[in-house]
Design a protein around this motif. Sequence first.
Motif, PDB file in Angstrom:
ATOM      1  N   ALA A   1       0.832  -1.210   0.000  1.00  0.00           N
ATOM      2  CA  ALA A   1       0.000   0.000   0.000  1.00  0.00           C
ATOM      3  C   ALA A   1       0.865   1.258   0.000  1.00  0.00           C
ATOM      4  O   ALA A   1       0.525   2.257  -0.635  1.00  0.00           O
ATOM      5  CB  ALA A   1      -0.939  -0.005   1.205  1.00  0.00           C
ATOM      6  N   GLN A   2       2.008   1.192   0.683  1.00  0.00           N
ATOM      7  CA  GLN A   2       2.919   2.350   0.666  1.00  0.00           C
ATOM      8  C   GLN A   2       3.426   2.625  -0.740  1.00  0.00           C
ATOM      9  O   GLN A   2       3.572   3.775  -1.149  1.00  0.00           O
ATOM     10  CB  GLN A   2       4.122   2.084   1.566  1.00  0.00           C
ATOM     11  N   GLY A   3       3.685   1.529  -1.471  1.00  0.00           N
ATOM     12  CA  GLY A   3       4.114   1.680  -2.860  1.00  0.00           C
ATOM     13  C   GLY A   3       3.031   2.329  -3.698  1.00  0.00           C
ATOM     14  O   GLY A   3       3.281   3.231  -4.489  1.00  0.00           O
ATOM     15  N   VAL A   4       1.787   1.851  -3.499  1.00  0.00           N
ATOM     16  CA  VAL A   4       0.659   2.426  -4.236  1.00  0.00           C
ATOM     17  C   VAL A   4       0.537   3.907  -3.911  1.00  0.00           C
ATOM     18  O   VAL A   4       0.376   4.754  -4.803  1.00  0.00           O
ATOM     19  CB  VAL A   4      -0.662   1.698  -3.891  1.00  0.00           C
ATOM     20  N   ARG A   5       0.648   4.238  -2.625  1.00  0.00           N
ATOM     21  CA  ARG A   5       0.494   5.630  -2.218  1.00  0.00           C
ATOM     22  C   ARG A   5       1.603   6.507  -2.795  1.00  0.00           C
ATOM     23  O   ARG A   5       1.358   7.626  -3.237  1.00  0.00           O
ATOM     24  CB  ARG A   5       0.481   5.735  -0.689  1.00  0.00           C
ATOM     25  N   ALA A   6       2.826   5.979  -2.812  1.00  0.00           N
ATOM     26  CA  ALA A   6       3.943   6.749  -3.376  1.00  0.00           C
ATOM     27  C   ALA A   6       3.715   7.020  -4.861  1.00  0.00           C
ATOM     28  O   ALA A   6       4.177   8.016  -5.401  1.00  0.00           O
ATOM     29  CB  ALA A   6       5.253   5.993  -3.180  1.00  0.00           C
ATOM     30  N   ALA A   7       2.966   6.121  -5.524  1.00  0.00           N
ATOM     31  CA  ALA A   7       2.739   6.270  -6.967  1.00  0.00           C
ATOM     32  C   ALA A   7       1.656   7.304  -7.279  1.00  0.00           C
ATOM     33  O   ALA A   7       1.586   7.794  -8.406  1.00  0.00           O
ATOM     34  CB  ALA A   7       2.372   4.920  -7.577  1.00  0.00           C
ATOM     35  N   LEU A   8       0.807   7.625  -6.283  1.00  0.00           N
ATOM     36  CA  LEU A   8      -0.342   8.490  -6.581  1.00  0.00           C
ATOM     37  C   LEU A   8       0.014   9.804  -7.268  1.00  0.00           C
ATOM     38  O   LEU A   8      -0.575  10.134  -8.299  1.00  0.00           O
ATOM     39  CB  LEU A   8      -1.158   8.750  -5.299  1.00  0.00           C
ATOM     40  N   PRO A   9       0.973  10.582  -6.725  1.00  0.00           N
ATOM     41  CA  PRO A   9       1.275  11.847  -7.425  1.00  0.00           C
ATOM     42  C   PRO A   9       1.795  11.624  -8.846  1.00  0.00           C
ATOM     43  O   PRO A   9       1.535  12.430  -9.743  1.00  0.00           O
ATOM     44  CB  PRO A   9       2.349  12.507  -6.550  1.00  0.00           C
ATOM     45  N   VAL A  10       2.499  10.515  -9.041  1.00  0.00           N
ATOM     46  CA  VAL A  10       3.051  10.203 -10.370  1.00  0.00           C
ATOM     47  C   VAL A  10       1.931   9.921 -11.371  1.00  0.00           C
ATOM     48  O   VAL A  10       2.036  10.222 -12.555  1.00  0.00           O
ATOM     49  CB  VAL A  10       3.999   8.991 -10.259  1.00  0.00           C
ATOM     50  N   LEU A  11       0.829   9.371 -10.867  1.00  0.00           N
ATOM     51  CA  LEU A  11      -0.279   8.995 -11.752  1.00  0.00           C
ATOM     52  C   LEU A  11      -0.854  10.194 -12.493  1.00  0.00           C
ATOM     53  O   LEU A  11      -1.354  10.074 -13.605  1.00  0.00           O
ATOM     54  CB  LEU A  11      -1.387   8.302 -10.960  1.00  0.00           C
ATOM     55  N   LEU A  12      -0.756  11.370 -11.863  1.00  0.00           N
ATOM     56  CA  LEU A  12      -1.225  12.599 -12.512  1.00  0.00           C
ATOM     57  C   LEU A  12      -0.536  12.813 -13.857  1.00  0.00           C
ATOM     58  O   LEU A  12      -1.115  13.383 -14.780  1.00  0.00           O
ATOM     59  CB  LEU A  12      -0.933  13.805 -11.617  1.00  0.00           C
ATOM     60  N   GLY A  13       0.721  12.393 -13.944  1.00  0.00           N
ATOM     61  CA  GLY A  13       1.437  12.528 -15.208  1.00  0.00           C
ATOM     62  C   GLY A  13       1.237  11.318 -16.110  1.00  0.00           C
ATOM     63  O   GLY A  13       1.318  11.423 -17.332  1.00  0.00           O
ATOM     64  N   VAL A  14       0.965  10.152 -15.487  1.00  0.00           N
ATOM     65  CA  VAL A  14       0.793   8.919 -16.272  1.00  0.00           C
ATOM     66  C   VAL A  14      -0.476   9.003 -17.121  1.00  0.00           C
ATOM     67  O   VAL A  14      -0.480   8.583 -18.276  1.00  0.00           O
ATOM     68  CB  VAL A  14       0.725   7.693 -15.326  1.00  0.00           C
ATOM     69  N   VAL A  15      -1.542   9.569 -16.550  1.00  0.00           N
ATOM     70  CA  VAL A  15      -2.828   9.602 -17.256  1.00  0.00           C
ATOM     71  C   VAL A  15      -2.754  10.365 -18.586  1.00  0.00           C
ATOM     72  O   VAL A  15      -3.056   9.788 -19.630  1.00  0.00           O
ATOM     73  CB  VAL A  15      -3.958  10.152 -16.348  1.00  0.00           C
ATOM     74  N   PRO A  16      -2.308  11.646 -18.570  1.00  0.00           N
ATOM     75  CA  PRO A  16      -2.271  12.333 -19.871  1.00  0.00           C
ATOM     76  C   PRO A  16      -1.332  11.666 -20.878  1.00  0.00           C
ATOM     77  O   PRO A  16      -1.676  11.557 -22.057  1.00  0.00           O
ATOM     78  CB  PRO A  16      -1.788  13.747 -19.523  1.00  0.00           C
ATOM     79  N   PHE A  17      -0.186  11.172 -20.408  1.00  0.00           N
ATOM     80  CA  PHE A  17       0.761  10.544 -21.322  1.00  0.00           C
ATOM     81  C   PHE A  17       0.172   9.258 -21.907  1.00  0.00           C
ATOM     82  O   PHE A  17       0.316   8.983 -23.113  1.00  0.00           O
ATOM     83  CB  PHE A  17       2.092  10.275 -20.596  1.00  0.00           C
ATOM     84  N   GLY A  18      -0.536   8.494 -21.064  1.00  0.00           N
ATOM     85  CA  GLY A  18      -1.166   7.262 -21.553  1.00  0.00           C
ATOM     86  C   GLY A  18      -2.244   7.548 -22.585  1.00  0.00           C
ATOM     87  O   GLY A  18      -2.322   6.890 -23.632  1.00  0.00           O
ATOM     88  N   VAL A  19      -3.080   8.546 -22.291  1.00  0.00           N
ATOM     89  CA  VAL A  19      -4.150   8.909 -23.223  1.00  0.00           C
ATOM     90  C   VAL A  19      -3.563   9.333 -24.558  1.00  0.00           C
ATOM     91  O   VAL A  19      -4.010   8.899 -25.631  1.00  0.00           O
ATOM     92  CB  VAL A  19      -5.044  10.032 -22.627  1.00  0.00           C
TER      93      VAL A  19
END
Lengths: 230, 106
Positions: free
Chosen positions: A9-27
Amino acid sequence: MLFDRSLFAQGVRAALPVLLGVVPFGVITGVAMVASGIPPFAAIVMSLLVFAGASMVATAQLLASGSPVLLVVLTTLIINLRFMMYSASLRLHFAHAPLRWRLLIGYLTADNVYGLMLQRFSDRPDDPGKMPFFLGAGVAIWLVWQLAVLAGVLIGAGVPTSWRLDFAAPLAFIAMTIPLLRDRAMIAAALAAGVTVVAAHALPLKLSVLLAAAVGITAGMVFERRTAAS
Amino acid sequence: MTLSLWLTILGMALVTYLARASFLLLPPGVETPPWLRRALRYVPAAVLTAIWAPELALQKEVLSLTLHNERLLAGAVAIAAAWRFRASFATIVSGLLALHLFDWLI
């Protein structure tokens, strides 16, 4: 230990801010693949099997124009050669993990997963919590990435070109590059590669990228030696 | 196109996975040669820059390092944002907003 849920869960939480950049790049990656003429189903399979956005965006044009298989694969290899460096570095952490876990870690290693891992464990390679942490961050980023690509593939040509979302791809690469430039040799490598690729842009078949990679790496190593000698 | 497309996808998947798993799959005793590790250190910065630099500096395949190139200007804004905030979302958003702003101004 491998399945320590709170560390996962700590790993998942650490990834959360990164996901903001993953979404637009993935789309963007999904949109770029479909826009260049790759059938939606093939684009989705490619995202699942290759799971490397930079190479998928960069080769979409080559693929769509019917370039030779070997050329596209070679370009992909050059762009994804950076994963070899991640794997050499992750080896310090995971060399003794069971083979099936190393096989999975190999698949999940994306730029930002590696970045998170390094931020947290570079100064303590013996921390037993790193495996579940890596898997937590890796799975979160993998899942969100795949959904974002799927969304991009489905939206496809539905995004008005006037939004100029295609520019998000180079922007995502800039976001990945700039934090790397922490010393002079690294800046030299990036500058040399940038100048070379632009100067050689007229070369056919994206050979300019190959050439720029070679020149950039050489520049970094030469600069490193010179700084060390002085 | 179909067969070669699938072949290409498989080839891309194979080389990408091999690059990712490479050193993780070597037996524990094997050392990575130091020169290779030094060279690999510069791969991400060099390769990533080689991908985005032409997107900023070229307009329709022609070198354009002028104030009329809105992608170059927006790219400069994004580089500054990346340097300052070290966050990809801020970089992407500021770059896109800057692109529209310069597009409107120029």
